[in-house]
Motif scaffolding. Structure first.
Motif, mmCIF file in Angstrom:
data_model
loop_
_atom_site.group_PDB
_atom_site.id
_atom_site.type_symbol
_atom_site.label_atom_id
_atom_site.label_comp_id
_atom_site.label_asym_id
_atom_site.label_seq_id
_atom_site.Cartn_x
_atom_site.Cartn_y
_atom_site.Cartn_z
ATOM 1 N N ASP A 100 0.841 -1.211 0.000
ATOM 2 C CA ASP A 100 0.000 0.000 0.000
ATOM 3 C C ASP A 100 0.874 1.259 0.000
ATOM 4 O OD1 ASP A 100 -2.041 -1.846 0.290
ATOM 5 O OD2 ASP A 100 -2.299 -1.502 2.437
ATOM 6 N N LEU A 101 1.928 1.239 0.822
ATOM 7 C CA LEU A 101 2.813 2.417 0.903
ATOM 8 C C LEU A 101 3.510 2.655 -0.431
ATOM 9 C CD1 LEU A 101 4.509 1.883 4.400
ATOM 10 C CD2 LEU A 101 2.644 3.460 3.862
ATOM 11 N N MET A 102 3.952 1.579 -1.059
ATOM 12 C CA MET A 102 4.623 1.732 -2.356
ATOM 13 C C MET A 102 3.655 2.368 -3.365
ATOM 14 S SD MET A 102 6.406 -1.166 -4.762
ATOM 15 C CE MET A 102 7.089 -0.737 -6.371
ATOM 16 N N THR A 103 2.411 1.917 -3.348
ATOM 17 C CA THR A 103 1.421 2.417 -4.313
ATOM 18 C C THR A 103 1.087 3.885 -4.027
ATOM 19 O OG1 THR A 103 0.535 0.165 -4.261
ATOM 20 C CG2 THR A 103 -0.781 1.833 -5.407
ATOM 21 N N ILE A 104 0.955 4.228 -2.752
ATOM 22 C CA ILE A 104 0.641 5.626 -2.388
ATOM 23 C C ILE A 104 1.804 6.535 -2.781
ATOM 24 C CG2 ILE A 104 0.216 7.224 -0.451
ATOM 25 C CD1 ILE A 104 -1.169 4.856 1.007
ATOM 26 N N ARG A 105 3.025 6.079 -2.487
ATOM 27 C CA ARG A 105 4.192 6.907 -2.773
ATOM 28 C C ARG A 105 4.370 7.109 -4.278
ATOM 29 N NH1 ARG A 105 10.348 5.917 -0.599
ATOM 30 N NH2 ARG A 105 10.405 4.591 -2.436
ATOM 31 N N ARG A 107 1.980 7.193 -6.389
ATOM 32 C CA ARG A 107 0.885 8.054 -6.865
ATOM 33 C C ARG A 107 1.107 9.518 -6.461
ATOM 34 N NH1 ARG A 107 -3.230 8.310 -10.566
ATOM 35 N NH2 ARG A 107 -4.988 9.516 -9.775
ATOM 36 N N HIS A 108 1.440 9.723 -5.176
ATOM 37 C CA HIS A 108 1.499 11.098 -4.663
ATOM 38 C C HIS A 108 2.924 11.589 -4.393
ATOM 39 C CE1 HIS A 108 -2.783 11.655 -4.467
ATOM 40 N NE2 HIS A 108 -2.953 10.584 -3.700
ATOM 41 N N GLY A 109 3.908 10.706 -4.491
ATOM 42 C CA GLY A 109 5.300 11.120 -4.290
ATOM 43 C C GLY A 109 5.650 11.379 -2.831
ATOM 44 N N ARG A 110 4.776 11.020 -1.911
ATOM 45 C CA ARG A 110 5.049 11.266 -0.492
ATOM 46 C C ARG A 110 4.147 10.368 0.368
ATOM 47 N NH1 ARG A 110 1.090 15.006 -1.990
ATOM 48 N NH2 ARG A 110 -0.574 15.074 -0.436
ATOM 49 N N LEU A 111 4.511 10.275 1.667
ATOM 50 C CA LEU A 111 3.675 9.503 2.592
ATOM 51 C C LEU A 111 3.177 10.383 3.737
ATOM 52 C CD1 LEU A 111 5.789 6.200 2.666
ATOM 53 C CD2 LEU A 111 3.574 6.548 1.554
ATOM 54 N N ASP A 112 3.420 11.693 3.635
ATOM 55 C CA ASP A 112 2.926 12.608 4.676
ATOM 56 C C ASP A 112 1.893 13.570 4.066
ATOM 57 O OD1 ASP A 112 4.476 14.210 3.085
ATOM 58 O OD2 ASP A 112 5.956 14.692 4.613
ATOM 59 N N ASN A 113 1.200 14.287 4.951
ATOM 60 C CA ASN A 113 0.217 15.286 4.507
ATOM 61 C C ASN A 113 -0.773 14.733 3.477
ATOM 62 O OD1 ASN A 113 1.130 17.645 6.060
ATOM 63 N ND2 ASN A 113 3.024 17.270 4.922
ATOM 64 N N ILE A 114 -1.256 13.549 3.776
ATOM 65 C CA ILE A 114 -2.242 12.898 2.893
ATOM 66 C C ILE A 114 -3.542 12.715 3.666
ATOM 67 C CG2 ILE A 114 -2.790 10.646 1.836
ATOM 68 C CD1 ILE A 114 0.136 10.505 0.972
ATOM 69 N N GLU A 150 -17.750 13.277 -7.085
ATOM 70 C CA GLU A 150 -17.333 14.310 -6.123
ATOM 71 C C GLU A 150 -15.854 14.187 -5.730
ATOM 72 O OE1 GLU A 150 -19.234 16.858 -5.114
ATOM 73 O OE2 GLU A 150 -20.663 16.054 -6.587
ATOM 74 N N ALA A 151 -15.183 13.150 -6.213
ATOM 75 C CA ALA A 151 -13.792 12.905 -5.774
ATOM 76 C C ALA A 151 -12.798 13.741 -6.565
ATOM 77 C CB ALA A 151 -13.460 11.421 -5.950
ATOM 78 N N LYS A 152 -11.622 13.991 -5.935
ATOM 79 C CA LYS A 152 -10.553 14.720 -6.637
ATOM 80 C C LYS A 152 -10.082 13.925 -7.853
ATOM 81 C CE LYS A 152 -8.462 16.805 -2.505
ATOM 82 N NZ LYS A 152 -7.319 16.726 -1.580
ATOM 83 N N LYS A 153 -9.599 14.666 -8.853
ATOM 84 C CA LYS A 153 -9.087 14.019 -10.090
ATOM 85 C C LYS A 153 -7.872 13.137 -9.791
ATOM 86 C CE LYS A 153 -11.368 15.799 -13.745
ATOM 87 N NZ LYS A 153 -12.569 15.732 -12.888
ATOM 88 N N GLU A 154 -7.031 13.603 -8.842
ATOM 89 C CA GLU A 154 -5.787 12.854 -8.581
ATOM 90 C C GLU A 154 -5.918 11.874 -7.410
ATOM 91 O OE1 GLU A 154 -6.327 16.034 -8.319
ATOM 92 O OE2 GLU A 154 -5.699 16.728 -6.335
ATOM 93 N N MET A 155 -7.133 11.680 -6.919
ATOM 94 C CA MET A 155 -7.324 10.691 -5.857
ATOM 95 C C MET A 155 -6.963 9.297 -6.399
ATOM 96 S SD MET A 155 -10.795 9.724 -3.743
ATOM 97 C CE MET A 155 -11.348 8.441 -4.873
ATOM 98 N N ALA A 156 -6.543 8.399 -5.507
ATOM 99 C CA ALA A 156 -6.340 7.004 -5.930
ATOM 100 C C ALA A 156 -7.261 6.117 -5.113
ATOM 101 C CB ALA A 156 -4.895 6.588 -5.724
ATOM 102 N N GLU A 210 -2.872 -2.376 -9.913
ATOM 103 C CA GLU A 210 -1.463 -1.955 -9.842
ATOM 104 C C GLU A 210 -0.904 -2.247 -8.439
ATOM 105 O OE1 GLU A 210 -0.750 2.154 -11.136
ATOM 106 O OE2 GLU A 210 0.707 2.318 -9.500
ATOM 107 N N GLN A 211 -1.727 -1.932 -7.429
ATOM 108 C CA GLN A 211 -1.360 -2.183 -6.023
ATOM 109 C C GLN A 211 -1.029 -3.669 -5.820
ATOM 110 O OE1 GLN A 211 -4.852 -1.362 -3.753
ATOM 111 N NE2 GLN A 211 -3.901 -1.599 -1.739
ATOM 112 N N ALA A 212 -1.872 -4.554 -6.334
ATOM 113 C CA ALA A 212 -1.620 -6.000 -6.182
ATOM 114 C C ALA A 212 -0.305 -6.391 -6.868
ATOM 115 C CB ALA A 212 -2.781 -6.800 -6.756
ATOM 116 N N GLY A 213 -0.019 -5.765 -8.004
ATOM 117 C CA GLY A 213 1.237 -6.050 -8.720
ATOM 118 C C GLY A 213 2.441 -5.619 -7.906
ATOM 119 N N ASN A 214 2.325 -4.518 -7.193
ATOM 120 C CA ASN A 214 3.447 -4.035 -6.380
ATOM 121 C C ASN A 214 3.809 -5.019 -5.264
ATOM 122 O OD1 ASN A 214 3.703 -1.715 -7.889
ATOM 123 N ND2 ASN A 214 2.412 -0.470 -6.533
ATOM 124 N N GLY A 215 2.870 -5.889 -4.922
ATOM 125 C CA GLY A 215 3.106 -6.875 -3.865
ATOM 126 C C GLY A 215 4.337 -7.728 -4.122
#
Ligand code: NCD
Length: 360
Positions: A136-141, A143-150, A253-259, A284-289
């Motif tokens: 999950d962390l790999m996929t979030i990072r 997507r957003h390039g960071r793991l803080d302020n999310i 109603e969701a942001k365009k860049e939401m994942a 993609e997340q499952a593939g990162n596993g």
């Protein structure tokens, strides 16, 4: 020797180094193809799995290693009454590293007490699932390039969803994250997750029941299935199973860049039509596993750039108590000779070290 029983067994720095290695593996897979020549991974799955077991096996094979194991309790000696402690003492002679999934909370910790080889918790009951967290962390990072302020919305079965518990623990070590817990009252996130981790952190949280009103603020929407196998009362499961169904309509109603993430398997909580949305990242997340599990195996075997072979201190203050754990699903209530260990949390409340259930 190090185990991975809970995401916090890795420091923030170690976690990020594993994610860096995983990113590199993703780009340069061939570089890693002989790293685990001659090594053997055991996959001990006492509970069903598709992604986790097969991605562990794929990871070890892609590193040039070999794999043995079982995919259900019924094909192991557990069906004859063997304890986790005994199984692990035997398997430790056959392999170099073990990935284990078990229906009881705390089973992986129990195994680690007896194991001569690194134990990776591939899911213990409704408790923790640290390698899904790395995925999950790999996929979030990415997507957003960071793991803080999310701002991250966790939606569905937050009570039994072990992937949620582990991801919240890991993300609460970063600054400025905001957790929106979206669930029916009956499936709300366990108190220990909030009290021991979120409240102590530089993150904020809210608990709500409505998905659509939470949607506009989210950077990540983490959907989960209602975990039928953990319900004692099937009527309650039937009442709650359709609590949230994510559709293209709701996503307006969701942001365009939401994942949109989901540990999978999906039942019906995300309609198939959402799969075509650019924000749907669960496959993609499952593939990162595979990449994170390759990075983790290398590191735990001391064969990557990151050597996790050294023992890590554990600062939990142990409290002597002679009472049974209140959690019926805790391994200490299942296996003869398993004594609960109690530890004191930040707020002074005492909880079971195997499953995190509070004593009072
Ligand atoms: C999850 C699990 O097993 O906890 N699946 C997985 O490992 N990807 C989520 C689930 O079963 O709902």
């Amino acid at each position: 020797m190090r185990h991975l029983i809970d995401p916090l067994y890795l420091s923030v720095e170690e976690t990020e180094q594993i994610l860096n290695i995983a990113d590199d593996i993703c780009e340069n897979m061939e570089k890693y193809s002989n790293k685990c020549d001659g090594k053997i991974l055991a996959t001990l799955f006492f509970e069903p799995s598709t992604r986790t077991r097969l991605s562990f096996e794929s990871a070890m094979m892609r590193l040039g290693g070999k794999v043995l194991g079982f995919s259900s309790a019924s094909s192991s000696s557990a069906s004859k009454g063997e304890t986790v402690a005994d199984t692990i003492r035997v398997i430790g002679n056959y392999v170099d590293i073990v990935a284990m999934r078990h229906p009881n909370d705390g089973a992986a910790y129990r195994a680690s007490q007896y194991s001569k080889k690194p134990i990776i918790n591939a899911g213990d009951g409704g408790h923790q699932h640290p390698t899904q967290t790395l995925t999950d962390l790999m996929t979030i990072r990415r997507r957003h390039g960071r793991l803080d302020n999310i701002t991250i919305g966790f939606c569905g079965d937050l009570k039994y969803g072990r992937t949620v518990h582990s991801l919240v623990k890991a993300l609460s070590r970063y600054k400025g994250n905001h957790f929106v817990f979206i669930s029916p009252k009956e499936l709300e996130v366990p108190r220990y997750v909030i009290d021991e981790y979120v409240k102590k952190s530089d993150c904020t949280y809210e608990e709500v029941t409505d998905l659509s009103s939470a949607m506009p603020e989210l950077d990540i929407l983490y959907m989960t299935r209602v975990q039928r196998e953990r319900f004692a009362d099937i009527e309650q499961y039937n009442r709650l199973k359709d609590s949230y169904i994510l559709s293209p309509e709701l996503l307006k109603e969701a942001k365009k860049e939401m994942a949109i993430l989901h540990p999978l398997p999906r039942v019906n909580e995300i309609t198939l039509s959402v799969d075509d949305d650019e924000r749907a990242k669960y496959f993609e997340q499952a593939g990162n596993g595979v990449f994170v599990r390759m990075a983790l195996i290398l590191s735990l075997l001391g064969m990557g750039n990151l050597d996790l072979n050294a023992e890590k201190d554990n600062h939990d203050e142990v409290v002597k108590l002679d009472v049974k754990c209140k959690n019926r699903n805790c391994i200490t209530n299942m296996e003869d000779g398993t004594k609960p260990v109690y530890v004191k949390g930040e707020n002074g409340r005492v909880r079971c070290k195997f499953c995190d259930e509070y004593v009072d």
